[in-house]
Design an enzyme around this catalytic site. Structure first.
Site, short mmCIF file in Angstrom:
data_model
loop_
_atom_site.label_atom_id
_atom_site.label_comp_id
_atom_site.label_asym_id
_atom_site.label_seq_id
_atom_site.Cartn_x
_atom_site.Cartn_y
_atom_site.Cartn_z
N PHE A 1 0.86 -1.19 0.00
CA PHE A 1 0.00 0.00 0.00
C PHE A 1 0.89 1.23 0.00
O PHE A 1 1.74 1.39 0.87
CB PHE A 1 -0.93 0.03 1.22
CG PHE A 1 -1.84 1.24 1.19
CD1 PHE A 1 -2.98 1.24 0.38
CD2 PHE A 1 -1.55 2.37 1.93
CE1 PHE A 1 -3.81 2.36 0.33
CE2 PHE A 1 -2.38 3.50 1.87
CZ PHE A 1 -3.51 3.49 1.07
N ASP B 1 9.28 2.62 1.70
CA ASP B 1 8.10 3.35 2.17
C ASP B 1 7.96 3.04 3.66
O ASP B 1 7.44 2.00 4.04
CB ASP B 1 6.87 2.89 1.37
CG ASP B 1 5.58 3.54 1.86
OD1 ASP B 1 5.58 4.14 2.96
OD2 ASP B 1 4.57 3.43 1.15
N LYS C 1 3.01 9.42 8.47
CA LYS C 1 2.07 9.24 9.59
C LYS C 1 2.51 9.84 10.94
O LYS C 1 1.95 10.82 11.39
CB LYS C 1 1.74 7.76 9.74
CG LYS C 1 0.86 7.25 8.60
CD LYS C 1 0.33 5.86 8.85
CE LYS C 1 -0.80 5.48 7.92
NZ LYS C 1 -0.41 5.02 6.59
C1 LIG Z 1 -0.79 5.28 5.20
C2 LIG Z 1 0.22 4.86 4.20
C3 LIG Z 1 0.44 5.58 3.02
C4 LIG Z 1 -0.42 6.75 2.62
O1 LIG Z 1 -0.32 7.81 3.51
P1 LIG Z 1 -1.39 9.02 3.41
O2 LIG Z 1 -0.87 10.01 4.41
O3 LIG Z 1 -2.71 8.45 3.77
O4 LIG Z 1 -1.36 9.53 2.02
C5 LIG Z 1 1.47 5.19 2.19
N1 LIG Z 1 2.24 4.13 2.48
C6 LIG Z 1 2.05 3.39 3.60
C7 LIG Z 1 2.97 2.25 3.88
C8 LIG Z 1 1.03 3.73 4.48
O5 LIG Z 1 0.82 2.98 5.57
#
Ligand SMILES: *Cc1c(COP(=O)(O)O)cnc(C)c1O
Length: 398
Positions: A138, A223, A252
């Site tokens: 994701f 990420d 986050k």
């Molecule tokens: C939450 C998340 C995102 C997206 O972050 P947003 O601030 O909602 O755009 C991207 N990568 C990972 C691994 C995430 O957990």
């Protein structure tokens, strides 16, 4: 207004992009939240791994209050001291040399995708633009990050997706090596998959991935939007795996709940972002950066990282012991306070039962209960959570 009144107004005015629960939190402190009717909840979701220092940590509140009186926003046409200071902190404690700031995880990943493409075009020409990512990954909800994401449920309805992404099974270095083509420019992976079900790779996976990237001159992008900022007991999750990325994204938990994202890179790659190639109006503004600096200082100075490792082992152990009592619990896995409990049944009802009993938790990938409490969670709070879960599990089993 009470919760019911808020929910009615929400139905009228808010787009239905989320299957929202009928809970209206209005106040928080540490691991606890209170709703508009005064009901108390134990929070084991922490805004989806955002409130790592708990709700309204006094040092974060003080930093936001102070900065709000001095300067809230300032254009990136000018130099922003709080942004510079935050970049210095992030670079000092990571592999990176430079930072770019934006407002969310998806935007941080957009920046990473753009930088990887720009660098590869500068160095190898326009044919090298493909990025390999993982199935069940994701990476966000913008068009590029939806295309990068390895989940059909996120992608459907939005064709045509952005061209140039290849998906391979996670934790399978041979599949990754086989997917490299002359057009590949980068590999983008979560060190531990979050939304995909808290998937922890084997110990040597990332070393093999790093070797494949080095062999082909590919950028390795981590990420760490969900797993960074102490969640796993180290400031960054890559520190567990004995490798360094070339680019890393964070968001986050970075600013203690204020909206922020950042893309960090080594100098040799960062140099491809020249004036006019990328930007953001709000990215790294004084208010969010003041909040992030305060958050990082608490993380680094208050022994929270070591404590996260310890308390994470305690939570993992308690969940394993609980799981042994119930036939529908398959497995408990995770590092630090990033823990998933795999079930043989959907977890949605368990989450709702938790709400009825004052416990906020989450299910991801349908059958994985996800535990990402604030890093300041206490053993007593864990014990309380386990008692609530035990009660729910007993009813489910019966
Ligand atoms: C939450 C998340 C995102 C997206 O972050 P947003 O601030 O909602 O755009 C991207 N990568 C990972 C691994 C995430 O957990």
């Amino acid at each position: 207004m009470n919760s019911q009144q808020w929910i009615e107004k929400s139905d009228k005015y808010i787009m239905k992009t989320y299957g929202r629960y009928p809970i209206v939190p209005v106040r928080g402190a540490g691991c606890r939240l209170w709703d508009a009717d005064g009901r108390e909840y134990l929070d084991f979701l922490a805004g989806v791994a955002v409130n790592n220092l708990g709700h309204c940590h006094p040092k974060v509140v003080a930093a936001l209050q102070q900065q709000a009186t001095e300067l809230i926003h300032c254009s990136n046409y000018y130099q922003i001291p709080q942004q510079i200071e935050l970049a210095e902190l992030l670079c000092r404690y990571s592999f990176a040399d430079k930072a770019f700031f934006c407002n969310s995880g998806a935007e941080a990943n957009e920046a990473a995708i753009k930088l990887a493409r720009k660098y590869s075009r500068d160095k190898f020409g326009p044919e090298r633009y493909e990025i390999i990512t993982a199935a069940e990954s994701f990476h966000g909800r913008t068009m590029a990050t939806v295309s990068a994401t390895g989940q059909e449920k996120v992608q459907r309805f939005f064709d045509p997706l952005l061209h140039g992404f290849t998906h391979v099974p996670f934790n399978d270095a041979a599949a990754l090596a086989a997917a490299v083509t002359p057009n590949t420019c980068a590999v983008m992976l979560e060190p531990i998959q979050g939304e995909g079900g808290v998937n922890v790779p084997s110990a040597d996976y990332f070393q093999e991935v790093r070797a494949i990237c080095d062999q082909h001159g590919l950028l390795l992008i981590f990420d760490e939007v969900q797993v960074g900022m102490g969640r796993t007991g180290k400031l960054f999750a890559y520190e567990h795996f004995g490798v360094q990325p070339d680019i890393m994204t964070l968001a986050k938990a970075l600013a203690g709940g204020a909206p922020i994202g950042t893309m960090l890179a080594k100098d040799q790659y960062a140099a491809s972002f020249t004036p006019g190639t990328h930007g953001s109006t709000f990215g790294g503004n004084p208010l969010v950066c003041a909040s992030a600096i305060a958050t990082m200082r608490v993380l680094l100075e208050d022994g929270i990282l070591n404590r996260t490792e310890e308390i994470g082992e305690y939570l993992l152990g308690e969940l394993e012991a609980l799981g042994k009592k119930y036939s529908f619990v398959k497995e408990v896995r995770g590092i630090g306070l990033m823990i998933g409990m795999g079930l043989t049944i959907p977890g949605a009802d368990i989450v709702k039962q938790g709400h009825n009993r004052g416990l906020l938790l989450n299910v991801t990938h349908d059958t994985v209960l996800r535990f990402v409490p604030p890093l300041v969670v206490t053993k007593q709070e864990i014990d309380k959570m386990i008692v609530i879960l035990d009660g729910i599990f007993a009813e489910v089993e019966a």
